[in-house]
Design a protein around this motif. Structure first.
Motif, PDB file in Angstrom:
ATOM      1  N   TYR A  60       0.822  -1.212   0.000  1.00  0.00           N
ATOM      2  CA  TYR A  60       0.000   0.000   0.000  1.00  0.00           C
ATOM      3  C   TYR A  60       0.853   1.258   0.000  1.00  0.00           C
ATOM      4  O   TYR A  60       1.940   1.287   0.583  1.00  0.00           O
ATOM      5  N   THR A  69      -7.995  -1.722   1.666  1.00  0.00           N
ATOM      6  CA  THR A  69      -7.593  -3.120   1.591  1.00  0.00           C
ATOM      7  C   THR A  69      -7.795  -3.630   0.175  1.00  0.00           C
ATOM      8  O   THR A  69      -8.907  -3.552  -0.367  1.00  0.00           O
ATOM      9  N   SER A  71      -7.738  -6.872  -2.394  1.00  0.00           N
ATOM     10  CA  SER A  71      -7.908  -8.329  -2.346  1.00  0.00           C
ATOM     11  C   SER A  71      -8.278  -8.814  -3.741  1.00  0.00           C
ATOM     12  O   SER A  71      -8.538  -8.003  -4.638  1.00  0.00           O
TER      13      SER A  71
END
Length: 127
Positions: A60, A69, A71
């Motif tokens: 990040y 986040t 994914s």
């Protein structure tokens, strides 16, 4: 060849959340490092986050660490960006990207490392 299509952008108030999705076509997508970048008006496109092909390793930018986040679900050929605690400075067009170069060096924050790009989705955060 990989084609990418982002969705999920919109207008939310500061402190709110959004989840962006990036749907990929192409048999090799599960082998690609994938990333999110963003571009605010009048600014250069900047790195937000990236994820390894298997999804086990993520990286990040400091500006989003702890709030966003990344994914992926390779069975669905989709990469996600969950964005929480949104700030007005997060306002930008968000782009999904995928890299064709294989290898285990998964940290790839540079635009030049990505060969495939989506068209972007607008995220606007009101104060």
């Amino acid at each position: 060849q990989v084609q990418l299509l982002e969705s999920g952008g919109g207008l939310v108030q500061a402190g709110g959340s959004l989840r962006l999705s990036c749907a990929a076509s192409g048999r090799s997508f599960s082998m690609n490092v994938a990333a999110w970048f963003r571009q605010a008006p009048g600014k250069d496109r900047e790195y937000v986050a990236n994820i390894s092909p298997g999804g086990g390793t993520t990286y990040y930018a400091d500006s989003v660490k702890g709030r966003f986040t990344i994914s992926r679900d390779n069975a669905k050929n989709t990469v996600y960006l969950q964005m929480n605690s949104l700030k007005p400075e997060d306002t930008a067009v968000y782009y999904c990207a995928a890299a064709s170069r294989l290898g285990s060096a998964y940290y790839r924050p540079r635009l030049a490392e990505y060969d495939y790009w989506g068209q972007g989705t607008q995220v606007t955060i009101s104060s």
